[in-house]
Design an enzyme around this catalytic site. Structure first.
Site, PDB file in Angstrom:
ATOM      1  N   CYS A  79       0.848  -1.197   0.000  1.00 25.40           N
ATOM      2  CA  CYS A  79       0.000   0.000   0.000  1.00 25.40           C
ATOM      3  C   CYS A  79       0.885   1.249   0.000  1.00 25.40           C
ATOM      4  O   CYS A  79       1.774   1.381   0.842  1.00 25.40           O
ATOM      5  CB  CYS A  79      -0.896  -0.024   1.234  1.00 25.40           C
ATOM      6  SG  CYS A  79      -1.886   1.473   1.429  1.00 25.40           S
ATOM      7  N   CYS A  82       0.227   3.200   3.531  1.00 25.39           N
ATOM      8  CA  CYS A  82       0.611   2.718   4.870  1.00 25.39           C
ATOM      9  C   CYS A  82       1.631   1.575   4.827  1.00 25.39           C
ATOM     10  O   CYS A  82       1.971   1.030   5.882  1.00 25.39           O
ATOM     11  CB  CYS A  82      -0.632   2.301   5.661  1.00 25.39           C
ATOM     12  SG  CYS A  82      -1.283   0.680   5.199  1.00 25.39           S
ATOM     13  N   CYS A 127      -7.301  -1.131   1.092  1.00 28.17           N
ATOM     14  CA  CYS A 127      -6.312  -1.626   2.046  1.00 28.17           C
ATOM     15  C   CYS A 127      -7.003  -1.908   3.377  1.00 28.17           C
ATOM     16  O   CYS A 127      -7.725  -1.060   3.898  1.00 28.17           O
ATOM     17  CB  CYS A 127      -5.220  -0.579   2.220  1.00 28.17           C
ATOM     18  SG  CYS A 127      -4.083  -0.953   3.565  1.00 28.17           S
ATOM     19  N   CYS A 130      -5.521   0.835   6.211  1.00 35.67           N
ATOM     20  CA  CYS A 130      -5.772   2.287   6.200  1.00 35.67           C
ATOM     21  C   CYS A 130      -7.029   2.666   5.424  1.00 35.67           C
ATOM     22  O   CYS A 130      -7.406   3.832   5.398  1.00 35.67           O
ATOM     23  CB  CYS A 130      -4.563   3.037   5.643  1.00 35.67           C
ATOM     24  SG  CYS A 130      -4.358   2.861   3.862  1.00 35.67           S
ATOM     25  N   CYS A 150      -8.095  -5.807 -10.072  1.00 30.48           N
ATOM     26  CA  CYS A 150      -7.684  -4.773 -11.020  1.00 30.48           C
ATOM     27  C   CYS A 150      -7.272  -3.540 -10.211  1.00 30.48           C
ATOM     28  O   CYS A 150      -8.125  -2.817  -9.700  1.00 30.48           O
ATOM     29  CB  CYS A 150      -8.862  -4.479 -11.943  1.00 30.48           C
ATOM     30  SG  CYS A 150      -8.464  -3.338 -13.262  1.00 30.48           S
TER      31      CYS A 150
HETATM   32 ZN   LIG Z   1      -2.890   1.030   3.490  1.00 27.64          ZN
END
Ligand SMILES: [Zn+2]
Length: 164
Positions: A79, A82, A127, A130, A150
């Protein structure tokens, strides 16, 4: 004594959040439920403008625009907001869409919810830690899962495995 005005206001606030997010009742995460929960101004400061627009405003990057689309090395995609590891290169495949595509996320990495922004509902992927928007998942992917995650490349960073 119960403060009626306060009760009324909190009810309105909850309804407003639910409305803005276009969420399905069944898979709503309560506001502030994410492990990493920053204010909008903090996210603006941490992320680049294009990252912010995808991760926080659910924009979609222009297909083919991310270098991660062509990334073929072994490694981990994390990510961009984060640093939580999200996908292994082992599950990446060429979907021909212009967006980095995977058939399976890492365990406990992403969450999903129904996105009704378009006429046809889609499954939004974010995610787990976060809440940053990553992309969507479709059921037209390759074996072994048949799923196509995707993803927006700009919402992720890539860390190649260190050669032994
Ligand atoms: Zn994240």
């Amino acid at each position: 004594m119960i403060n009626r005005r306060l009760l009324l206001l909190s009810g309105v606030a909850v309804a407003a959040v639910a409305g803005i997010r276009w969420l399905d009742g069944s898979d709503v995460e309560a506001a502030g439920a994410f492990e990493i929960d920053k204010s909008d101004s903090e996210w603006r400061r941490i992320l680049t403008k294009p990252q912010y627009e995808v991760l926080r405003l659910h924009h979609t990057e222009i297909p083919g625009s991310s270098p991660l689309n062509r990334e073929k090395r072994k490694g981990v995609f994390s990510c961009a907001a984060c640093d939580l590891p999200l996908f292994s290169s082992e599950t990446k495949f060429e979907s021909g869409t212009g967006w980095p595509s995977f058939y399976r996320p890492l365990p406990n990495a992403v969450g999903t919810r129904t996105d009704r922004v378009l006429l046809i509902p889609r499954t939004e992927v974010h995610c787990r830690r976060c809440g940053g928007h990553l992309g969507h998942v479709f059921s037209d992917g390759p074996p072994p899962t048949g799923q196509r995650y995707c993803m927006n490349g700009i919402a992720m960073t890539f860390m190649p495995d260190v050669p032994a």
